[in-house]
Scaffold this motif. Structure first.
Motif, PDB file in Angstrom:
ATOM      1  N   LEU A   1       0.971  -1.148  -0.007  1.00  0.00           N
ATOM      2  CA  LEU A   1      -0.057  -0.258   0.084  1.00  0.00           C
ATOM      3  C   LEU A   1       0.821   1.248   0.028  1.00  0.00           C
ATOM      4  O   LEU A   1       0.752   2.180  -0.617  1.00  0.00           O
ATOM      5  CB  LEU A   1      -0.788  -0.094   1.046  1.00  0.00           C
ATOM      6  CG  LEU A   1      -1.877   1.085   1.302  1.00  0.00           C
ATOM      7  CD1 LEU A   1      -3.081   1.002   0.139  1.00  0.00           C
ATOM      8  CD2 LEU A   1      -2.654   0.973   2.547  1.00  0.00           C
TER       9      LEU A   1
ATOM     10  N   ALA B   1       2.425  15.587 -12.295  1.00  0.00           N
ATOM     11  CA  ALA B   1       1.216  16.492 -13.233  1.00  0.00           C
ATOM     12  C   ALA B   1       1.492  17.856 -13.032  1.00  0.00           C
ATOM     13  O   ALA B   1       1.383  18.646 -13.706  1.00  0.00           O
ATOM     14  CB  ALA B   1       0.020  15.803 -12.556  1.00  0.00           C
ATOM     15  N   ARG B   2       1.826  18.032 -11.693  1.00  0.00           N
ATOM     16  CA  ARG B   2       2.092  19.501 -11.230  1.00  0.00           C
ATOM     17  C   ARG B   2       3.104  20.054 -12.077  1.00  0.00           C
ATOM     18  O   ARG B   2       3.017  21.264 -12.662  1.00  0.00           O
ATOM     19  CB  ARG B   2       2.474  19.655  -9.762  1.00  0.00           C
ATOM     20  CG  ARG B   2       2.649  20.783  -9.231  1.00  0.00           C
ATOM     21  CD  ARG B   2       1.689  21.880  -9.197  1.00  0.00           C
ATOM     22  NE  ARG B   2       2.178  23.135  -8.455  1.00  0.00           N
ATOM     23  CZ  ARG B   2       2.151  23.451  -7.416  1.00  0.00           C
ATOM     24  NH1 ARG B   2       1.559  22.614  -6.286  1.00  0.00           N
ATOM     25  NH2 ARG B   2       2.579  24.619  -6.988  1.00  0.00           N
ATOM     26  N   ARG B   3       4.300  19.323 -12.156  1.00  0.00           N
ATOM     27  CA  ARG B   3       5.321  20.073 -12.875  1.00  0.00           C
ATOM     28  C   ARG B   3       5.200  19.940 -14.374  1.00  0.00           C
ATOM     29  O   ARG B   3       5.533  21.111 -14.896  1.00  0.00           O
ATOM     30  CB  ARG B   3       6.767  19.045 -12.811  1.00  0.00           C
ATOM     31  CG  ARG B   3       7.444  19.321 -11.316  1.00  0.00           C
ATOM     32  CD  ARG B   3       8.984  18.518 -11.405  1.00  0.00           C
ATOM     33  NE  ARG B   3       8.439  17.109 -11.573  1.00  0.00           N
ATOM     34  CZ  ARG B   3       8.446  16.474 -10.296  1.00  0.00           C
ATOM     35  NH1 ARG B   3       8.590  17.045  -9.411  1.00  0.00           N
ATOM     36  NH2 ARG B   3       8.441  15.118 -10.391  1.00  0.00           N
TER      37      ARG B   3
ATOM     38  N   LEU C   1       2.335   1.755  -3.368  1.00  0.00           N
ATOM     39  CA  LEU C   1       1.339   2.381  -4.355  1.00  0.00           C
ATOM     40  C   LEU C   1       1.033   3.873  -4.116  1.00  0.00           C
ATOM     41  O   LEU C   1       1.026   4.494  -4.986  1.00  0.00           O
ATOM     42  CB  LEU C   1       0.009   1.669  -3.946  1.00  0.00           C
ATOM     43  CG  LEU C   1      -1.199   2.075  -4.917  1.00  0.00           C
ATOM     44  CD1 LEU C   1      -1.014   1.642  -6.312  1.00  0.00           C
ATOM     45  CD2 LEU C   1      -2.664   1.557  -4.274  1.00  0.00           C
ATOM     46  N   LEU C   2       1.014   4.422  -2.780  1.00  0.00           N
ATOM     47  CA  LEU C   2       0.857   5.792  -2.444  1.00  0.00           C
ATOM     48  C   LEU C   2       1.750   6.557  -2.704  1.00  0.00           C
ATOM     49  O   LEU C   2       1.481   7.746  -3.344  1.00  0.00           O
ATOM     50  CB  LEU C   2       0.382   5.615  -0.917  1.00  0.00           C
ATOM     51  CG  LEU C   2      -0.800   5.139  -0.688  1.00  0.00           C
ATOM     52  CD1 LEU C   2      -1.024   5.335   1.107  1.00  0.00           C
ATOM     53  CD2 LEU C   2      -2.095   5.475  -1.106  1.00  0.00           C
TER      54      LEU C   2
ATOM     55  N   ILE D   1       2.399  20.804 -15.518  1.00  0.00           N
ATOM     56  CA  ILE D   1       1.304  22.190 -15.819  1.00  0.00           C
ATOM     57  C   ILE D   1       2.244  23.418 -15.516  1.00  0.00           C
ATOM     58  O   ILE D   1       2.025  24.377 -16.244  1.00  0.00           O
ATOM     59  CB  ILE D   1       0.179  22.142 -14.798  1.00  0.00           C
ATOM     60  CG1 ILE D   1      -0.597  21.162 -14.970  1.00  0.00           C
ATOM     61  CG2 ILE D   1      -0.683  23.441 -14.542  1.00  0.00           C
ATOM     62  CD1 ILE D   1      -1.600  20.619 -13.891  1.00  0.00           C
TER      63      ILE D   1
ATOM     64  N   VAL E   1       1.737   6.858  -6.533  1.00  0.00           N
ATOM     65  CA  VAL E   1       0.430   7.936  -6.989  1.00  0.00           C
ATOM     66  C   VAL E   1       1.045   9.272  -6.655  1.00  0.00           C
ATOM     67  O   VAL E   1       0.813  10.147  -7.290  1.00  0.00           O
ATOM     68  CB  VAL E   1      -0.680   7.471  -6.270  1.00  0.00           C
ATOM     69  CG1 VAL E   1      -1.761   8.589  -6.388  1.00  0.00           C
ATOM     70  CG2 VAL E   1      -1.334   6.013  -6.769  1.00  0.00           C
ATOM     71  N   ALA E   2       1.703   9.397  -5.634  1.00  0.00           N
ATOM     72  CA  ALA E   2       1.946  10.908  -5.093  1.00  0.00           C
ATOM     73  C   ALA E   2       3.251  11.392  -6.108  1.00  0.00           C
ATOM     74  O   ALA E   2       3.107  12.404  -6.568  1.00  0.00           O
ATOM     75  CB  ALA E   2       2.554  10.892  -3.688  1.00  0.00           C
ATOM     76  N   ASN E   3       3.946  10.615  -6.512  1.00  0.00           N
ATOM     77  CA  ASN E   3       4.953  10.978  -7.542  1.00  0.00           C
ATOM     78  C   ASN E   3       4.201  11.410  -8.703  1.00  0.00           C
ATOM     79  O   ASN E   3       4.497  12.359  -9.690  1.00  0.00           O
ATOM     80  CB  ASN E   3       5.919  10.048  -7.685  1.00  0.00           C
ATOM     81  CG  ASN E   3       7.137   9.886  -6.959  1.00  0.00           C
ATOM     82  OD1 ASN E   3       7.379  11.119  -6.303  1.00  0.00           O
ATOM     83  ND2 ASN E   3       7.635   8.755  -6.460  1.00  0.00           N
ATOM     84  N   LEU E   4       3.291  10.566  -9.189  1.00  0.00           N
ATOM     85  CA  LEU E   4       2.537  10.706 -10.326  1.00  0.00           C
ATOM     86  C   LEU E   4       1.783  12.282 -10.160  1.00  0.00           C
ATOM     87  O   LEU E   4       1.814  13.051 -10.940  1.00  0.00           O
ATOM     88  CB  LEU E   4       1.382  10.090 -10.624  1.00  0.00           C
ATOM     89  CG  LEU E   4       1.742   8.630 -11.125  1.00  0.00           C
ATOM     90  CD1 LEU E   4       0.473   7.606 -11.189  1.00  0.00           C
ATOM     91  CD2 LEU E   4       2.229   8.721 -12.547  1.00  0.00           C
ATOM     92  N   GLY E   5       1.366  12.729  -8.847  1.00  0.00           N
ATOM     93  CA  GLY E   5       0.757  14.055  -8.629  1.00  0.00           C
ATOM     94  C   GLY E   5       1.825  15.013  -8.950  1.00  0.00           C
ATOM     95  O   GLY E   5       1.569  16.293  -9.537  1.00  0.00           O
ATOM     96  N   ALA E   6       2.968  14.674  -8.398  1.00  0.00           N
ATOM     97  CA  ALA E   6       4.182  15.620  -8.471  1.00  0.00           C
ATOM     98  C   ALA E   6       4.589  15.885 -10.037  1.00  0.00           C
ATOM     99  O   ALA E   6       4.782  17.019 -10.304  1.00  0.00           O
ATOM    100  CB  ALA E   6       5.390  15.092  -7.619  1.00  0.00           C
TER     101      ALA E   6
END
Lengths: 46, 399
Positions: A27, A41-43, A30-31, A45, A34-39
């Motif tokens: 878990l 996505a931010r970069r 996985l988290l 943008i 996902v957090a790295n995916l969020g980071a």
């Protein structure tokens, strides 16, 4: 000499901890992914 | 029953989904955090250590029965041996000097950590050597102890933990407490210590037979350990201050003297676990997001289940009725498999005969865990790290 080296390691408690540890580790991995995916996505943008 | 399962699966799935969304949001809002943590966790890089750059340091108080054999074995590794006699009133200093050690006799009893620090400064070990093996006064190391340990001391490593073997001589082959300890050491090192070493999450080292870089000792030795077990403090500081990896060297063999009666066994384990819990409280284990904390919390979870398993086992036995005999056989078989492997690996064929003692001691160990926890809550730190060791046996040459 130190600490818990006389602690036996048999039976169900070890198996249970192994199972819980594996689930939590999975878990956690996985988290973090996902957090790295969020980071990422931010970069993209900014 | 199906309703319960349905509710449970929906709840767990929703929770996981929420966590995933939360993680994505966290990464999106604070994109730099993950990278910072990864770089900060990298341990420092030290240089290589040669065998002639290792000193051996022993602190001893009234250890005349064992000290000559300990120093002789340490000298056989080829390293310089230094001994601090902590206000001994017996022949410790003379015997150690006669066996080939440089001796610093102290006039006041200051306790092991303070004595080690005094000797470390007096002999200028930090300046003259790159690593120091700290041994107990009743430990007999193998001649290749230093070279075997150095093989594991890579640039990132600051502590190499040696391999413990209970000194279990033929004349004491029927001592149940030596049998129990020999088995426990084997089990612990074969499983937990190897795993912890691999992931650099070792929570407990062998203060009796480990090698430390002097860069590390320069940092940790000057502080008086606030716990009853000095090496517990050192290893926790190593993790918390990111001073380097802690690894296990299975080939760096050391024979240890262990308790030979129930009273000494209980008291020693109580002190070890008291120190362990003091470390958990004092170093706030579980309060930081590190791999070490994660592994330690899992270990604590194991202790919890282990302690709870004691009364559960007794209750199952008590209420088994006609299932008592199969139940007992099942219990024996569970332990028997491990003990059988240990007997083979340790080359002590008599070990399986101690199975009932091992099972009873296993139940008793849960009492020790609870006792130690209560003790640590009531006394989370100590002013002086001083204790009485179990009675020692005079030794000749150990195998």
């Amino acid at each position: 000499m130190s600490a818990n080296q006389d602690l036996p390691l048999t039976g169900a408690s070890t198996a249970a901890v192994g199972l819980v540890g594996s689930i939590l580790l999975g878990l956690g991995a996985l988290l973090v992914t996902v957090a790295n995916l969020g980071a990422k996505a931010r970069r993209k943008i900014s | 029953m199906p309703e319960v399962l349905l509710t449970l699966s929906i709840t767990v799935s929703s929770l996981v989904l929420l966590l995933i969304i939360g993680s994505f949001g966290y990464g999106f809002l604070r994109p730099a955090v993950g990278y910072q943590a990864r770089h900060a966790a990298r341990p420092p890089l030290y240089g290589p250590v040669r065998a002639d750059q290792v000193a051996i340091l022993i602190a001893c108080r009234n250890g005349a029965a064992t000290i000559a054999a300990t120093v002789r074995a340490a000298r056989a590794t080829g390293s310089d041996v230094y001994l601090v006699s902590d206000a001994s009133t017996d022949d410790t200093a003379e015997l150690a000097a006669g066996a080939g050690a440089w001796v610093l006799p102290l006039t006041h009893n200051v306790g092991k950590p303070a004595a080690l620090h005094t000797a470390y400064e007096a002999f200028e070990l930090g300046r003259r050597y790159r690593a120091v093996a700290i041994l107990d006064d009743d430990v007999v190391v193998a001649p290749d102890f230093v070279t075997a340990a150095l093989a594991k001391m890579t640039d990132e490593v600051s502590i190499v933990v040696g391999h413990n073997a209970t000194w279990w001589p033929p004349e004491r082959r029927w001592n149940p407490w030596l049998a129990k300890r020999a088995y426990s050491y084997w089990m612990y090192q074969a499983v937990i210590r190897r795993i912890q070493s691999h992931f650099n999450v070792m929570n407990c080292i062998s203060g009796s037979n480990s090698i430390y870089r002097t860069e590390l000792l320069d940092v940790v030795l000057p502080t008086q350990p606030p716990y009853i077990v000095d090496d517990t403090y050192w290893v926790l500081e190593t993790h918390r201050r990111n001073l380097g990896r802690v690894v296990y060297a299975p080939r760096a063999l050391a024979h240890l003297q262990d308790p030979t009666n129930l009273r000494d066994w209980y008291r020693q384990n109580l002190r070890w676990m008291w120190g362990t819990f003091q470390g958990v409280i004092g170093h706030r284990v579980g309060r930081y997001a590190t791999r070490f904390d994660y592994a330690y919390v899992l270990l604590i979870l194991h202790w919890l289940l282990y302690v709870a398993g004691g009364p559960l086992t007794l209750w199952l036995i008590a209420t088994a009725g006609p299932g008592l005999l199969p139940g007992l056989l099942f219990l024996l078989a569970g332990h028997g498999i491990w003990v059988g492997i240990a007997a083979w690996r340790l080359r002590h064929p008599q070990l399986p005969l101690f199975l009932p003692v091992i099972i009873v001691a296993d139940l008793l160990y849960r009492v020790i865990l609870v006792h130690a926890l209560v003790k640590a809550i009531r006394q989370p730190t100590v002013d002086r790290c001083v204790w009485d060791s179990p009675a020692r046996i005079a030794v000749g040459a150990k195998g």
